[in-house]
Design a protein around this motif. Structure first.
Motif, PDB file in Angstrom:
ATOM      1  N   GLY A   1      86.701 -13.469  54.440  1.00 34.96           N
ATOM      2  CA  GLY A   1      87.529 -12.296  54.682  1.00 34.96           C
ATOM      3  C   GLY A   1      86.789 -11.300  55.550  1.00 34.96           C
ATOM      4  N   GLY A   2      87.431 -10.815  56.588  1.00 32.81           N
ATOM      5  CA  GLY A   2      86.824  -9.811  57.451  1.00 32.81           C
ATOM      6  C   GLY A   2      85.986 -10.354  58.575  1.00 32.81           C
ATOM      7  N   LEU A   3      85.868 -11.685  58.704  1.00 29.69           N
ATOM      8  CA  LEU A   3      85.020 -12.250  59.748  1.00 29.69           C
ATOM      9  C   LEU A   3      85.486 -11.836  61.144  1.00 29.69           C
ATOM     10  N   ASP A   4      86.783 -11.877  61.396  1.00 30.41           N
ATOM     11  CA  ASP A   4      87.270 -11.567  62.737  1.00 30.41           C
ATOM     12  C   ASP A   4      86.957 -10.121  63.116  1.00 30.41           C
ATOM     13  N   ALA A   5      87.130  -9.198  62.162  1.00 26.09           N
ATOM     14  CA  ALA A   5      86.802  -7.801  62.440  1.00 26.09           C
ATOM     15  C   ALA A   5      85.304  -7.623  62.655  1.00 26.09           C
ATOM     16  N   ALA A   6      84.485  -8.374  61.903  1.00 23.76           N
ATOM     17  CA  ALA A   6      83.036  -8.279  62.064  1.00 23.76           C
ATOM     18  C   ALA A   6      82.597  -8.818  63.424  1.00 23.76           C
ATOM     19  N   GLN A   7      83.274  -9.856  63.921  1.00 26.60           N
ATOM     20  CA  GLN A   7      82.938 -10.362  65.246  1.00 26.60           C
ATOM     21  C   GLN A   7      83.348  -9.375  66.340  1.00 26.60           C
ATOM     22  N   GLU A   8      84.499  -8.747  66.171  1.00 27.98           N
ATOM     23  CA  GLU A   8      84.913  -7.738  67.142  1.00 27.98           C
ATOM     24  C   GLU A   8      83.929  -6.575  67.149  1.00 27.98           C
ATOM     25  N   ALA A   9      83.443  -6.205  65.960  1.00 29.31           N
ATOM     26  CA  ALA A   9      82.459  -5.121  65.880  1.00 29.31           C
ATOM     27  C   ALA A   9      81.183  -5.485  66.627  1.00 29.31           C
ATOM     28  N   LYS A  10      80.772  -6.759  66.544  1.00 26.81           N
ATOM     29  CA  LYS A  10      79.573  -7.191  67.276  1.00 26.81           C
ATOM     30  C   LYS A  10      79.790  -7.098  68.777  1.00 26.81           C
TER      31      LYS A  10
END
Length: 461
Positions: A213-222
């Motif tokens: 959960g939240g992986l896509d948002a964490a990648q966008e943050a990177k």
């Protein structure tokens, strides 16, 4: 004559598991192993309640005899001759914490006495025979030729990245980012619109638990963090070294108004990256090339990103890599080098272990100190270093979760052996980051001259 085939549970000589326990203890160099072993005859041995490692075939023991250590066990796992029927991280944590497997660097060879004990056990279990051929997923073509020549590097990259774009999409998700994500701090608010993506065990306000959960948002943050560290703004021209499927190039062009040249050695990556850029309406701002970074001649660039690429360069070539990127930057331009590091001191990773053989042929991890030294020797000025070790462990656990959830589709796309390679490699890598054996760092540097860097990190923190 034994063929190495699996024997139905409950048949054959009883007590095979007890002898297997002794054999694995010899390989590990420890008396008590922290696993419960289940043999092909249905017998079990080892601590009750410990994670289970199942030997489905005598051939797995034969592989251990011919290749004692990590490589033999890995080959047996990829071939489906051993398995972990429970939670994969529990079994691998137990195995990696025992004896020789807990020691960093190359696997310590067995003594003559240990080899004799292992051979005697194999004889008693009917496992002696010719050396089994490695599973077909093992890299062989990519390991031919001069180390880190352009041709050999291209073959190594093809082995890893040309598994199939659809396979990677199952694991990586819609972000198609194949590097460490940047997660919010524990207890921090999750970005709006992302809470519904949280899986079981996820605190809606944080990232607790091994879930995706939240992986896509964490990648966008990177991706956004890299853009801010590079100080991107409209009109700049950016080089993305090792551009993958174009995720950073598309993000930077769409959000920051820059033009991006992305280079990759993977033809399959380039096809999808161009398609994604076209679908985003960015063909005028994003150019994707199948090109070695050493062949880029159309600098200077205002900024350069290198995300998860320099691990493929090699220790001996790192100074030349740094010098080449320095020459491609304009004065005052920044380079962001995002790379895995070897954190286990003076030892070196085993070049003949599972990951170099199956996942990253010729990949070499160097220490953070070596990377910074090479960049400084190329006359770069260091602006910032950020360690993201824990972030990569979370990212890898999320990828494992997605692979397991999509297992049947992954097997259809890439074959069971390849799917098992990726499951083993990502789980083992997550443990490497969790125990501090490996790290990952973003090193931000600039070519001296031009405008001065900011006084503080406010622009990207």
């Amino acid at each position: 004559m034994d063929t190495g085939a699996a024997v139905p549970s409950g048949t054959g000589t009883r007590g095979h598991a007890a002898r297997l326990e002794k054999a694995l203890g010899v390989v590990l160099g420890t008396g008590q192993i922290p696993l419960r072993l289940r043999a092909w005859d249905g017998s079990e041995a080892g601590p009750a309640g410990a994670p289970v490692l199942e030997f489905k075939s005598r051939k797995a023991l034969r592989r251990m005899l011919w290749s004692p250590g990590q490589l033999g066990l890995s080959r047996a796992y990829v071939a489906g001759e051993i398995d972990s029927p429970g939670e994969i991280f529990a079994a691998f944590t137990a195995l990696s914490s025992a004896g020789k497997f807990a020691e960093p660097g190359p696997f310590r060879p067995l003594s003559a006495g240990e080899l004799w004990l292992l051979l005697r056990t194999a004889v008693r279990l009917g496992a002696v025979g010719p050396n089994p051929a490695p599973p077909p997923e093992e890299a062989r073509v990519a390991r031919k030729g001069r180390m880190h020549s352009k041709g050999r590097d291209a073959a190594a990259i093809s082995h890893h990245y040309d598994v199939g774009n659809d396979f990677y999409a199952l694991v990586l998700g819609p972000s198609m980012v194949y590097s460490c994500a940047v997660w919010p701090a524990e207890g921090a608010a999750r970005p709006a619109g992302n809470r519904a993506d949280a899986g079981p065990g996820v605190d809606a306000g944080g990232i607790d638990g091994a879930v995706d959960g939240g992986l896509d948002a964490a990648q966008e943050a990177k991706l956004d963090l890299v853009c801010r560290k590079l100080g991107l703004h409209p009109g700049m021209r950016v080089l993305d070294v090792g551009c993958g499927w174009g995720s950073f190039a598309i993000h930077a062009a769409a959000r920051y108004g820059v033009t991006v040249v992305g280079v990759t050695l993977s033809a399959e990556q380039a096809v999808l990256a161009r398609k994604r850029a076209a679908e985003a309406g960015l063909t005028d701002k994003v150019e994707i090339r199948v090109q070695d970074y050493r062949d880029v001649q159309d600098g200077p660039f205002d900024a350069i990103s290198s995300i998860g690429m320099s691990e493929h360069v090699g220790r001996a070539q790192t100074p030349a890599y740094a010098a080449a990127l320095f020459a491609l930057l304009r004065p005052g331009g920044r380079l962001l080098n995002h790379a895995i590091s070897w954190n286990a001191g003076p030892t070196s990773p085993d070049p003949d272990s599972f990951i170099p053989r199956y996942v990253f042929p010729d990949g070499e991890m160097i220490s953070l100190g070596e990377m910074v030294s090479a960049l400084e020797a190329a006359r770069f000025e260091v602006l910032d270093v950020e360690a993201l070790r824990r972030h990569y462990a979370l990212t890898l656990r999320a990828w494992v979760s997605r692979l397991e959830r999509n297992w049947d589709a992954a097997v259809r796309l890439a074959g069971e052996g390849r799917a098992r390679v990726w499951r083993l490699y990502m789980a083992a890598s997550a443990l490497g980051f969790e125990n501090g054996l490996t790290g990952v760092n973003q090193v931000l540097v600039r070519r001296p001259g031009g405008e001065e860097p900011p006084l503080r990190r406010d622009g990207w923190l």
